[in-house]
Design a protein around this motif. Sequence first.
Motif, PDB file in Angstrom:
ATOM      1  N   HIS A 261       0.826  -1.213   0.000  1.00 26.34           N
ATOM      2  CA  HIS A 261       0.000   0.000   0.000  1.00 26.34           C
ATOM      3  C   HIS A 261       0.858   1.260   0.000  1.00 26.34           C
ATOM      4  CE1 HIS A 261      -3.440  -2.550   0.193  1.00 26.34           C
ATOM      5  NE2 HIS A 261      -2.787  -3.254   1.109  1.00 26.34           N
ATOM      6  N   CYS A 271      -7.568   1.327  -4.617  1.00 24.71           N
ATOM      7  CA  CYS A 271      -7.099   0.069  -4.020  1.00 24.71           C
ATOM      8  C   CYS A 271      -8.141  -0.438  -3.013  1.00 24.71           C
ATOM      9  CB  CYS A 271      -5.777   0.347  -3.311  1.00 24.71           C
ATOM     10  SG  CYS A 271      -5.050  -1.079  -2.495  1.00 24.71           S
ATOM     11  N   CYS A 273      -7.681  -0.984  -0.074  1.00 22.76           N
ATOM     12  CA  CYS A 273      -7.480  -0.323   1.225  1.00 22.76           C
ATOM     13  C   CYS A 273      -8.196   1.022   1.273  1.00 22.76           C
ATOM     14  CB  CYS A 273      -5.988  -0.133   1.493  1.00 22.76           C
ATOM     15  SG  CYS A 273      -5.227   1.152   0.481  1.00 22.76           S
ATOM     16  N   CYS A 278      -1.892   2.414  -5.108  1.00 26.41           N
ATOM     17  CA  CYS A 278      -0.998   1.551  -4.322  1.00 26.41           C
ATOM     18  C   CYS A 278      -0.293   0.545  -5.234  1.00 26.41           C
ATOM     19  CB  CYS A 278      -1.795   0.759  -3.292  1.00 26.41           C
ATOM     20  SG  CYS A 278      -2.636   1.753  -2.065  1.00 26.41           S
TER      21      CYS A 278
HETATM   22 ZN   LIG Z   1      -3.796   0.067  -0.923  1.00 25.08          ZN
END
Ligand SMILES: [Zn+2]
Length: 414
Positions: A261, A271, A273, A278
């Motif tokens: 990340h 992403c 996340c 990332c």
């Molecule tokens: Zn990420």
Amino acid sequence: MEGFHKACSFSITTGKGRGRGALSDLRRRNAAGLLNHLRLCGPCTRPELARAGALDAKTVTNLMNILLKQRMVVSGGLAGSSGGRPAERIALNPDGAYAVGVDLGATRLRTALVDLTGGVRALADNKLKSPNDSGKILKQIASDIRATISNADLRSRRRIVGIGFASPGFLDREAGTVLDAVHIPGWKNVPVVEHLRRVFGRRVIMEEASRAMALGELWFGLGREEKNFVCLDIGFGIGVGIVSNGRLHYGVSETGGEIGHTTVKRNGLRCRCGKRGCLETVASGEAIGRLAKRSSTAAVAKAARSGDRNAKRIIHEAGTYLGIAAANLINLLNPGLLVLNGGLCRMGELLLEPFTKSLNRHAMSRSLSAAKIEQSALGDRAGAMGAATLALRPCFEYETAISIPRSGATHSGQ
Ligand SMILES: [Zn+2]
């Protein structure tokens, strides 16, 4: 060899005048030191052990008698002599203790039964069947543990000292709970340690997957000879286990090592996340499959090998970004070794050639020349072996070295 192996954290104190409690502490510490020395250096004679630990012959003989009785060590044959009577070598007993290691990944579940010397006695490697349902995941884990134990040829199941569990994502290790794993949708707030302890009645220890993989390398793989290394785990997701001076790096809230990340593209793709651009959006197994619109990375690699230019380009791009990530690690941490592992390694030169080119282009030559770059010899087993190490480790620590295993000096087969 003079002095304990460089990776041993063992040191001798005299313990004089400290009374019986201190003597027993000292004894455990010495036993742990001797066991660690045998683990790292292989079979040794008693005089070699005495020299390595700066102990007198009588102390070594006494400790070896205890450890022989506990079956933690065994005779390792005779050493070649230079004239006198050949001396007996002492070796770790592979059957002295066993541990189960479980490595939960986004797509696979691997379970290993590992002995005291790192020998894998049985291995289960199965597709993760129900990533959306934590109850079903727990059931599959328990069932694979049972199958692995029953497939292993063990002297005594009572010598299984515990279960190590490696999970991706964010963990509360103290509570024994997996908080969140972005690649396994159903794997949230799962009290996995308590669950496995209840089911198996054994000690259970948990660790994040890339760290467990690095621990496997540190104890049984390429990291045995190098106290400062990184283990770059390139699979469905991308992680790194960082070992600094023989210890795993965590960071203050235990979220260090999220190389997947780190941002590589400003305003790049979203992403999992929640952030953009990332490394995982361009170089993970998940991204390679998605960008190439194929069901798996193996399918993308197959297409690339049969001339599909788009598949080739996507893998080349991923390799290039992974090379940048490796260069960043090397520039930032100056490790002596970078171990490459994870499912993407199976792409071979398709990925590794652009990876190496990019690494050479982006790493500072002074740091790069100090770092060996190698693929793990443990391969797919590294995570499960590292997880098992979590449970085996107490056998080599002075708090417990002389009291493990608690039960079963017998070979009764149970
Ligand atoms: Zn990420």
